[in-house]
Design an enzyme around this catalytic site. Structure first.
Site, PDB file in Angstrom:
ATOM      1  N   ASP A  75       8.158   4.689  -1.881  1.00 42.73           N
ATOM      2  CA  ASP A  75       8.726   3.346  -1.904  1.00 42.73           C
ATOM      3  C   ASP A  75       8.356   2.663  -3.208  1.00 42.73           C
ATOM      4  O   ASP A  75       7.447   3.103  -3.923  1.00 42.73           O
ATOM      5  CB  ASP A  75       8.269   2.524  -0.684  1.00 42.73           C
ATOM      6  CG  ASP A  75       6.764   2.578  -0.452  1.00 42.73           C
ATOM      7  OD1 ASP A  75       6.043   3.095  -1.327  1.00 42.73           O
ATOM      8  OD2 ASP A  75       6.311   2.099   0.600  1.00 42.73           O
TER       9      ASP A  75
ATOM     10  N   ASN B  32       2.646  -5.191  10.287  1.00 48.20           N
ATOM     11  CA  ASN B  32       3.780  -5.340  11.211  1.00 48.20           C
ATOM     12  C   ASN B  32       4.315  -3.988  11.654  1.00 48.20           C
ATOM     13  O   ASN B  32       5.403  -3.903  12.225  1.00 48.20           O
ATOM     14  CB  ASN B  32       4.882  -6.188  10.570  1.00 48.20           C
ATOM     15  CG  ASN B  32       5.453  -5.536   9.309  1.00 48.20           C
ATOM     16  OD1 ASN B  32       5.068  -4.415   8.958  1.00 48.20           O
ATOM     17  ND2 ASN B  32       6.355  -6.228   8.635  1.00 48.20           N
TER      18      ASN B  32
ATOM     19  N   HIS C 125       5.113  -1.389   9.630  1.00 46.63           N
ATOM     20  CA  HIS C 125       6.028  -0.692   8.722  1.00 46.63           C
ATOM     21  C   HIS C 125       5.391   0.573   8.155  1.00 46.63           C
ATOM     22  O   HIS C 125       4.170   0.675   8.043  1.00 46.63           O
ATOM     23  CB  HIS C 125       6.542  -1.615   7.611  1.00 46.63           C
ATOM     24  CG  HIS C 125       5.568  -1.950   6.522  1.00 46.63           C
ATOM     25  ND1 HIS C 125       5.024  -3.196   6.347  1.00 46.63           N
ATOM     26  CD2 HIS C 125       5.049  -1.191   5.515  1.00 46.63           C
ATOM     27  CE1 HIS C 125       4.228  -3.195   5.292  1.00 46.63           C
ATOM     28  NE2 HIS C 125       4.220  -1.985   4.768  1.00 46.63           N
TER      29      HIS C 125
ATOM     30  N   GLU D 147      10.779  -1.749   7.304  1.00 43.08           N
ATOM     31  CA  GLU D 147      10.266  -2.902   8.039  1.00 43.08           C
ATOM     32  C   GLU D 147      10.734  -2.840   9.495  1.00 43.08           C
ATOM     33  O   GLU D 147      11.660  -2.085   9.823  1.00 43.08           O
ATOM     34  CB  GLU D 147      10.786  -4.194   7.390  1.00 43.08           C
ATOM     35  CG  GLU D 147      10.308  -4.400   5.948  1.00 43.08           C
ATOM     36  CD  GLU D 147       8.901  -4.990   5.860  1.00 43.08           C
ATOM     37  OE1 GLU D 147       8.118  -4.861   6.830  1.00 43.08           O
ATOM     38  OE2 GLU D 147       8.589  -5.585   4.810  1.00 43.08           O
TER      39      GLU D 147
END
Ligand code: GLP
Length: 266
Positions: free
Chosen positions: A73, A137, A139, A144
């Site tokens: 990423d 969260n 991810h 996401e």
């Protein structure tokens, strides 16, 4: 290889050594059978100590020239030499010190994508080992919450939670609000995945990833559908869940984890 009966919950220093050893053993097996190996490492803070062990202890353990490192990423608009970029991180911590043979990254010197996300994914070799951290969260990569397990490699808008965790300065949060990520279909197809988590701030995400029914609400939960997942967590991150040992026949499949509020580990 770390045997399945070994505890997966370790203090951070031991965890980093165990993770580095497991990465090298996994790559070594692949180099022996295929002659080359493809590694996709997280560029987060969690694996920094593990990468330091790779450099310090395992620089000569395998032929790193036959390892192809693929970026998972990246932030949109950052050149690979920008110190905020994941490409710069990977080059400093792994590619150059280990002498990795090939490095595939997203952005060119002008900060734009070198090729479309679809072409990036199409041209990848099979992924042998992905080293994941986990976002607060849930991810993985920059997938996401809400990302489908079939999602392709694509540009993404980063959540306030992710930007808040990754940057101190508001200016950086604004400049890096968009990213690009390997899609979950690609990450979940990897031959092996290693998920590293430590710190109490990851406890709820780890519980949702390991104990809840897999769902796109927690992208990391998709890793359990692959059946090739190793999880290493410190006691703080694992305080809401406990590993259930692999079956007595010694099968080394993905260990199951159960919700267990206030789990205690020595
Ligand atoms: C970041 C990265 C991921 C990383 C995860 C955890 O946003 N996109 O590749 O694995 O979130 O990061 P950290 O280890 O810094 O908590």
């Amino acid at each position: 290889m770390i045997p399945p009966e070994q505890p997966w919950v370790l203090a951070r220093a031991a965890l980093s050594r165990a993770a580095a050893r497991w990465i090298v053993d996994t790559l070594s097996d692949r180099l022996k059978s295929a002659g080359h190996a493809c590694l996709v490492p997280s560029a987060g803070r969690t694996p920094l100590a593990t990468y330091a062990v790779l450099r310090d202890r395992y620089r000569d353990a395998i032929d790193w020239r036959r390892v192809h490192l693929v970026q998972m990423d990246e932030y949109k608009g950052l050149a690979p030499d920008d110190p905020r970029s994941f490409a710069d991180y990977l080059r400093r911590h792994l590619v150059e010190p280990l002498g990795v043979g090939a490095f595939t990254h997203f952005n060119g010197a002008d900060g734009r994508l070198l090729r479309s996300p679809a072409a990036y994914e199409r041209d990848l070799p099979p992924l042998d080992l992905v080293v994941h951290g986990i976002g607060r969260n849930g991810h993985i990569g920059f997938n996401e919450p809400g990302a489908a397990f079939t999602s392709a490699t694509r540009p993404v808008r980063l959540s306030p939670s992710t930007l808040g965790a990754n940057f101190v300065l508001d200016a950086d949060r604004q400049a890096c609000a968009m990213g690009v990520t390997l899609g979950l279909r690609c990450l979940l197809a990897a031959r092996q995945s290693l998920l590293l988590a430590w710190g109490v701030e990851k406890a709820d995400a780890l519980r949702r990833a390991l104990c809840d029914t897999p769902s796109s609400r927690c992208p990391a939960s998709g890793l359990r559908l692959t059946g090739r997942l190793m999880v290493m967590a410190d006691p703080d991150a694992a305080r809401l869940c406990i590993p259930v040992a692999a079956d007595s026949a010694g099968n080394s499949g993905t260990p199951k984890w159960e919700y267990h509020a206030g789990a205690h580990f020595d």
